[in-house]
Write a protein that holds these residues in place. Structure first.
Motif, PDB file in Angstrom:
ATOM      1  N   ARG A  52      58.586  28.669  -4.174  1.00 53.88           N
ATOM      2  CA  ARG A  52      57.772  28.517  -3.868  1.00 53.88           C
ATOM      3  C   ARG A  52      57.266  27.999  -2.506  1.00 53.88           C
ATOM      4  O   ARG A  52      57.862  27.353  -1.766  1.00 53.88           O
ATOM      5  CB  ARG A  52      57.363  27.318  -4.629  1.00 53.88           C
ATOM      6  CG  ARG A  52      57.474  28.222  -6.514  1.00 53.88           C
ATOM      7  CD  ARG A  52      56.796  27.168  -7.078  1.00 53.88           C
ATOM      8  NE  ARG A  52      56.655  28.074  -8.742  1.00 53.88           N
ATOM      9  CZ  ARG A  52      56.753  26.779  -9.756  1.00 53.88           C
ATOM     10  NH1 ARG A  52      55.887  26.011  -9.835  1.00 53.88           N
ATOM     11  NH2 ARG A  52      56.810  28.116 -11.157  1.00 53.88           N
ATOM     12  N   ARG A  61      53.774  31.850  -5.377  1.00 52.66           N
ATOM     13  CA  ARG A  61      55.084  31.511  -6.229  1.00 52.66           C
ATOM     14  C   ARG A  61      55.610  32.880  -6.025  1.00 52.66           C
ATOM     15  O   ARG A  61      55.547  34.235  -5.792  1.00 52.66           O
ATOM     16  CB  ARG A  61      55.063  31.531  -7.490  1.00 52.66           C
ATOM     17  CG  ARG A  61      54.329  30.360  -7.964  1.00 52.66           C
ATOM     18  CD  ARG A  61      54.218  30.412  -9.050  1.00 52.66           C
ATOM     19  NE  ARG A  61      53.554  31.588  -9.955  1.00 52.66           N
ATOM     20  CZ  ARG A  61      53.265  31.616 -10.907  1.00 52.66           C
ATOM     21  NH1 ARG A  61      53.572  31.259 -11.622  1.00 52.66           N
ATOM     22  NH2 ARG A  61      52.891  32.883 -11.232  1.00 52.66           N
ATOM     23  N   GLU A 144      60.561  27.806  -0.104  1.00 53.56           N
ATOM     24  CA  GLU A 144      61.424  26.254  -0.434  1.00 53.56           C
ATOM     25  C   GLU A 144      61.823  26.677  -2.087  1.00 53.56           C
ATOM     26  O   GLU A 144      61.261  27.053  -3.271  1.00 53.56           O
ATOM     27  CB  GLU A 144      60.832  25.001  -0.524  1.00 53.56           C
ATOM     28  CG  GLU A 144      60.518  24.239   0.445  1.00 53.56           C
ATOM     29  CD  GLU A 144      60.212  22.654  -0.235  1.00 53.56           C
ATOM     30  OE1 GLU A 144      60.573  22.231   0.003  1.00 53.56           O
ATOM     31  OE2 GLU A 144      58.832  22.229   0.798  1.00 53.56           O
ATOM     32  N   TRP A 146      62.144  26.745  -5.365  1.00 49.53           N
ATOM     33  CA  TRP A 146      62.648  26.055  -6.397  1.00 49.53           C
ATOM     34  C   TRP A 146      63.028  26.216  -8.441  1.00 49.53           C
ATOM     35  O   TRP A 146      63.128  27.012  -8.282  1.00 49.53           O
ATOM     36  CB  TRP A 146      60.859  27.163  -6.895  1.00 49.53           C
ATOM     37  CG  TRP A 146      60.487  25.846  -7.926  1.00 49.53           C
ATOM     38  CD1 TRP A 146      59.505  24.683  -8.149  1.00 49.53           C
ATOM     39  CD2 TRP A 146      60.076  25.558  -9.868  1.00 49.53           C
ATOM     40  NE1 TRP A 146      58.990  24.304  -8.906  1.00 49.53           N
ATOM     41  CE2 TRP A 146      59.781  25.110 -10.079  1.00 49.53           C
ATOM     42  CE3 TRP A 146      61.123  27.089 -10.289  1.00 49.53           C
ATOM     43  CZ2 TRP A 146      59.094  25.255 -11.437  1.00 49.53           C
ATOM     44  CZ3 TRP A 146      61.027  27.357 -11.530  1.00 49.53           C
ATOM     45  CH2 TRP A 146      59.802  26.004 -12.052  1.00 49.53           C
TER      46      TRP A 146
END
Length: 160
Positions: A52, A61, A144, A146
């Motif tokens: 995300r 996403r 990053e 998630w």
């Protein structure tokens, strides 16, 4: 370059060869990696992951997984939050991993390339630049890893 040739054609060709090769070889192969996935040299991309982050001002996403037929290759999709791009439909991805570098093409329609992702992984974060297929638009991105929320633990009968 047509996205369909990049993803679907090699997959269909390889699956035909695999069936023919398996029919000729009567010995069972010994799996050395997780079944269904080609071995990945960078462990970050060795299994399905959810990322995300942002691309320019858009929240996204992304889901990536290793391709089963190609070592150090990934495939997946992403969605722009709020449907700002492609009316919230999944945008397909396919690309290559080389050490900590990630390079992917995207397709909004499943046929034509609509953009290029080039990034670098460092500390569970991929940073880089997205560029439109015509090269006229580019946006920085930060993705990053998630992690799913922790599930509620159920107490065992022996614990109080």
């Amino acid at each position: 370059m047509k996205f369909l040739r990049f993803v679907v054609l090699p997959l269909s060709l390889l699956s035909g060869f695999a069936v023919q090769a398996h029919a000729e070889d009567k010995t069972e192969p010994t799996p050395t990696v997780k079944p269904g996935f080609a071995p990945m040299s960078n462990p970050f991309f060795a299994g399905a992951i959810e990322l995300r982050g942002v691309m320019g001002n858009d929240k996204i996403r992304m889901h990536l997984q290793p391709k089963t037929e190609d070592r150090d290759s990934v495939e997946g999709s992403y969605v722009v939050a709020g449907g700002k791009r492609n009316q919230g439909k999944k945008i397909l991805l396919a690309g290559e991993v080389s050490k900590n570098k990630l390079s992917m093409e995207e397709s909004e329609d499943g046929v034509d390339v609509s953009g290029q992702w080039d990034g670098e992984l460092k500390d569970n974060v991929i940073r880089g630049v997205w560029q439109s297929d015509d090269g006229k638009v580019s946006k920085d991105f930060v993705l990053e890893l998630w992690l799913a929320p922790k599930t509620k633990k159920i107490k065992s009968p022996s614990s109080k």
